[in-house]
Every structure is written in structure tokens, then in C-alpha cells.
Design an enzyme around this catalytic site. Structure first.
Site, PDB file in Angstrom:
ATOM      1  N   GLN A 107      12.201  65.076  88.754  1.00 34.27           N
ATOM      2  CA  GLN A 107      12.833  65.816  89.668  1.00 34.27           C
ATOM      3  C   GLN A 107      12.677  67.132  89.610  1.00 34.27           C
ATOM      4  O   GLN A 107      12.597  67.886  90.844  1.00 34.27           O
ATOM      5  CB  GLN A 107      14.202  65.175  89.790  1.00 34.27           C
ATOM      6  CG  GLN A 107      15.326  65.803  90.688  1.00 34.27           C
ATOM      7  CD  GLN A 107      16.565  65.287  90.668  1.00 34.27           C
ATOM      8  OE1 GLN A 107      16.807  64.274  91.022  1.00 34.27           O
ATOM      9  NE2 GLN A 107      17.622  65.690  90.030  1.00 34.27           N
TER      10      GLN A 107
ATOM     11  N   HIS B 127      26.838  67.276  84.032  1.00 28.58           N
ATOM     12  CA  HIS B 127      26.893  68.290  85.076  1.00 28.58           C
ATOM     13  C   HIS B 127      27.694  69.279  84.943  1.00 28.58           C
ATOM     14  O   HIS B 127      27.398  70.448  85.505  1.00 28.58           O
ATOM     15  CB  HIS B 127      27.782  67.297  86.269  1.00 28.58           C
ATOM     16  CG  HIS B 127      27.133  65.983  86.529  1.00 28.58           C
ATOM     17  ND1 HIS B 127      27.681  64.795  86.036  1.00 28.58           N
ATOM     18  CD2 HIS B 127      26.006  65.797  87.323  1.00 28.58           C
ATOM     19  CE1 HIS B 127      26.862  63.873  86.704  1.00 28.58           C
ATOM     20  NE2 HIS B 127      25.840  64.396  87.275  1.00 28.58           N
TER      21      HIS B 127
ATOM     22  N   ARG C 213      25.257  56.493  85.065  1.00 27.26           N
ATOM     23  CA  ARG C 213      25.006  54.915  84.871  1.00 27.26           C
ATOM     24  C   ARG C 213      25.402  54.636  83.656  1.00 27.26           C
ATOM     25  O   ARG C 213      25.338  53.381  83.570  1.00 27.26           O
ATOM     26  CB  ARG C 213      23.515  54.992  85.302  1.00 27.26           C
ATOM     27  CG  ARG C 213      23.153  54.895  86.622  1.00 27.26           C
ATOM     28  CD  ARG C 213      21.624  54.701  86.936  1.00 27.26           C
ATOM     29  NE  ARG C 213      21.496  54.640  88.635  1.00 27.26           N
ATOM     30  CZ  ARG C 213      20.846  55.430  89.142  1.00 27.26           C
ATOM     31  NH1 ARG C 213      20.511  56.579  88.650  1.00 27.26           N
ATOM     32  NH2 ARG C 213      20.572  55.289  90.466  1.00 27.26           N
TER      33      ARG C 213
ATOM     34  N   ASP D 135      16.728  64.966  84.648  1.00 31.93           N
ATOM     35  CA  ASP D 135      15.853  64.295  85.537  1.00 31.93           C
ATOM     36  C   ASP D 135      14.529  65.386  85.483  1.00 31.93           C
ATOM     37  O   ASP D 135      14.411  66.191  86.537  1.00 31.93           O
ATOM     38  CB  ASP D 135      16.619  64.186  86.850  1.00 31.93           C
ATOM     39  CG  ASP D 135      17.505  63.408  86.670  1.00 31.93           C
ATOM     40  OD1 ASP D 135      17.341  62.098  86.668  1.00 31.93           O
ATOM     41  OD2 ASP D 135      18.834  63.939  86.151  1.00 31.93           O
TER      42      ASP D 135
HETATM   43  P1  AMP Z   1      23.067  63.225  89.409  1.00 31.69           P
HETATM   44  O1  AMP Z   1      24.304  63.502  89.705  1.00 31.69           O
HETATM   45  O2  AMP Z   1      22.876  62.242  88.597  1.00 31.69           O
HETATM   46  O3  AMP Z   1      22.267  63.283  90.860  1.00 31.69           O
HETATM   47  O4  AMP Z   1      22.591  64.491  88.703  1.00 31.69           O
HETATM   48  C1  AMP Z   1      22.970  65.837  89.176  1.00 31.69           C
HETATM   49  C2  AMP Z   1      22.291  66.952  88.344  1.00 31.69           C
HETATM   50  O5  AMP Z   1      22.968  66.758  86.918  1.00 31.69           O
HETATM   51  C3  AMP Z   1      20.993  66.761  88.041  1.00 31.69           C
HETATM   52  O6  AMP Z   1      20.222  67.916  88.079  1.00 31.69           O
HETATM   53  C4  AMP Z   1      20.833  66.279  86.716  1.00 31.69           C
HETATM   54  O7  AMP Z   1      19.387  66.462  86.266  1.00 31.69           O
HETATM   55  C5  AMP Z   1      21.830  66.747  85.950  1.00 31.69           C
HETATM   56  N1  AMP Z   1      22.264  66.073  84.962  1.00 31.69           N
HETATM   57  C6  AMP Z   1      22.570  64.705  84.761  1.00 31.69           C
HETATM   58  N2  AMP Z   1      22.756  64.268  83.787  1.00 31.69           N
HETATM   59  C7  AMP Z   1      22.573  65.253  82.703  1.00 31.69           C
HETATM   60  C8  AMP Z   1      22.535  65.401  81.520  1.00 31.69           C
HETATM   61  N3  AMP Z   1      23.064  64.670  80.611  1.00 31.69           N
HETATM   62  N4  AMP Z   1      22.345  66.665  80.945  1.00 31.69           N
HETATM   63  C9  AMP Z   1      21.813  67.727  81.809  1.00 31.69           C
HETATM   64  N5  AMP Z   1      21.769  67.399  82.920  1.00 31.69           N
HETATM   65  C10 AMP Z   1      22.085  66.286  83.591  1.00 31.69           C
END
Ligand code: AMP
Length: 289
Positions: free
Chosen positions: A160, A44, A194, A157
Site C-alpha cells: 500500500q 496508528h 483485525r 501495509d
Molecule cells: P488501517 O487503519 O489498517 O487502514 O491503517 C492505517 C495506517 O496505519 C496505515 O498506514 C497502516 O499501514 C498503519 N498501521 C497499521 N498497523 C500498523 C502497525 N502495526 N505498525 C505501523 N503502522 C501500522
């Protein structure tokens, strides 16, 4: 004493968010949005840093969106750490945190949905019915609420990201959507909120996803047909103790069309698999020479 850099504006309502953004705009600044569900990690934070390169001000939204979780999924257990998140957002260069509650996002009588049916077919769309409708609807709302110049999403994602690019084009939403590469642990595991669910033993096994996907991606890029390598990766994951495998597929990087044979254009290999109760997803680019 120098004031700590972890004082950051938190807004909880659409009206307060709009007022904040309007002040910045009045001062001639550009605005980026980074939508998240919190429990922030380096993945993030990389998006926040990227956003800061693209715009003068960065709003990070933290909202665990109930409508993108299925009835048997982990909505209640999803990790939450508002104070920790605020400090991390400040340290990565975020300027404001938007933390609406569920009633602010979905007030009484809410009923509109955004559906991107074709892009949401296959991969996570099949494994998690309704998931992308929830994502598309909440991201559309966040974009209308913050009205940023640019919004940054992770390639972690990937489907997405493609759903969001499509809806922004289809609905003429005046925002640039930027994708950012997957951030990994030193042993290759894609960072994810997760991952906190994994036991020490599962955490050790989890590295196999990236190891198998990246080896397969190299062979596919060199000309080996996709289908056989996807079968091999499935076996490798099962051998180290993964349970249900929702999908293991190669798809075109632009259209997400499935590729079984030789890959001749940019593609990605995608996996979603369970380790115990934890569902892990990952994907790796395939760049044919
Ligand atoms: P989430 O909190 O899981 O909904 O993710 C929020 C944003 O962070 C989304 O755009 C995800 O694709 C991105 N994200 C989550 N994990 C990673 C990662 N390991 N590398 C890059 N972006 C990430």
C-alpha cells in the site's frame, strides 16, 4: 482545573476540513495527514507521533472505506470505536480528526478511480482484487481534501505504501509520503485492528508469523536463497494451524520485484495467511550485509 488534553476538533465535511487547514496555514503552520480506518492501536499512534515530528499540525482521518473491501470481506464487521479513537488521537498529539461519512466521500454520481496497476500486481493485489484501486482512490481524495505537506503510512501495509508513493509521483501531488516501521505486540505479532477477531487460542498461534519471518529474513540476509526459506515458513505456519496462505514471498524493497534466489539488495519477506476466519499480514526487512 487544567482542561483535559482530549478535547480535539472533529470535522466531518470536506469544507470544514479545508477551513481548519486554511486557518493553520494562514498562521504559518505546516500540516501532516495520517489516514486510518479507526479502531486505533499503538501502530496508528506511532504514525501520529511521527507526523507530529514532521509538521506543526496533524490531521488524522478515520474512514472505513467501503471501496477497498471485497464483497466477501469484513466491511460490516470491521471494528469501529469513534469515541475511543478521538481520545487516543488527542493523547498522541493529533490536532484534528476527520471523520467523513460515506456520502461525503462518495456523493451521488461518484465514478472516478485511481489505478496503479503494476505496483498493485501480486501480493495483496492478487489476493484482494480491486483492493488497491479502492485504497489509491480514497487516499488520493484524502490528499486533495486535506492538502497536507506530509502524509505518514505504516510499513505494515508495505505494498500500500508503495502504491501511494507511485500515485503521488505520477499525479504530481505536492506531498511528501513517509513510511513508518511496523509496531508489534511484545511477542512480535504486528498490531492490527483485525487482531481483535482472534480467539485466545488463535492469538497464541498468531505469533508464529513474525517468528518464522524474522528467522527466515536473517538466513536470507546471510545468503541462503529465498525460495527454500519461503517454503519452510509456509510449512511452519501450516504446522501451527494456519489455513489458507495467500502468499509467502521475498520481494525487492523498492521495486517489489519477486526474488527467488540470493538476495543482494534491500528486500522484504511478505506473508498473508488465515488463522480461522482472520487474515493476517506481515513483512520483515532483509538487509544483506
Ligand atoms: P488501517 O487503519 O489498517 O487502514 O491503517 C492505517 C495506517 O496505519 C496505515 O498506514 C497502516 O499501514 C498503519 N498501521 C497499521 N498497523 C500498523 C502497525 N502495526 N505498525 C505501523 N503502522 C501500522
Amino acid at each position: 482545573m487544567t482542561p483535559a488534553r482530549n478535547t480535539i476538533t472533529t470535522v466531518k465535511t470536506v469544507a470544514a476540513l479545508r477551513a481548519r487547514v486554511q486557518n493553520w496555514r494562514a498562521a504559518g503552520e505546516t500540516v501532516a495527514l495520517v489516514p486510518t480506518m479507526g479502531a486505533l492501536h499503538e501502530g496508528h499512534l506511532s504514525l501520529i507521533r511521527r507526523a507530529k515530528e514532521l509538521a506543526g499540525r496533524v490531521v488524522v482521518s478515520v474512514f472505513v472505506n467501503p471501496t477497498q473491501f471485497g464483497p466477501d470481506e469484513d466491511l460490516d464487521a470491521y471494528p469501529r470505536d469513534q469515541e475511543g479513537d478521538r481520545a487516543k488521537i488527542a493523547s498522541a498529539g493529533g490536532d484534528a480528526v476527520y471523520m467523513p461519512d460515506v456520502a461525503e466521500m462518495y456523493p451521488e454520481g461518484f465514478q472516478t478511480v485511481i489505478d496503479v496497476p503494476e505496483v498493485a500486481k501480486g501480493l495483496c493485489g492478487d489476493a484482494r482484487p480491486g483492493h488497491f484501486r479502492g485504497v489509491a482512490t480514497v487516499v488520493t481524495k484524502l490528499l486533495m481534501q486535506a492538502q497536507p505537506d506530509v502524509a505518514v503510512f505504516g510499513e505494515k501495509d508495505y505494498q500500500q505504501l508503495m502504491v501511494i508513493k507511485r500515485l503521488v509521483r505520477d499525479l504530481d501531488i505536492p506531498v511528501q509520503i513517509v513510511g513508518a516501521p511496523v509496531v508489534r505486540e511484545p511477542d512480535g505479532l504486528a498490531m492490527s485492528s483485525r487482531n481483535a477477531y482472534l480467539s485466545a487460542d488463535e492469538r497464541g498461534r498468531a505469533t508464529q508469523i513474525y517468528r518464522s519471518l524474522s528467522a527466515a529474513a536473517r538466513e536470507i540476509a546471510a545468503g541462503t536463497p529465498a525460495r527454500g526459506l519461503c517454503a519452510r515458513v509456509r510449512d511452519e505456519l501450516s504446522d501451527v494451524g494456519f489455513g489458507r496462505i495467500d502468499y509467502l514471498e521475498v520481494r525487492d524493497a523498492e521495486t517489489l520485484e519477486r526474488i527467488d534466489g540470493q538476495v543482494t539488495r534491500p528486500a522484504r519477506i511478505f506473508a498473508a495467511a488465515f488463522l480461522g476466519k482472520t487474515r493476517l499480514i506481515d513483512n520483515v526487512p532483509i538487509d544483506p550485509a
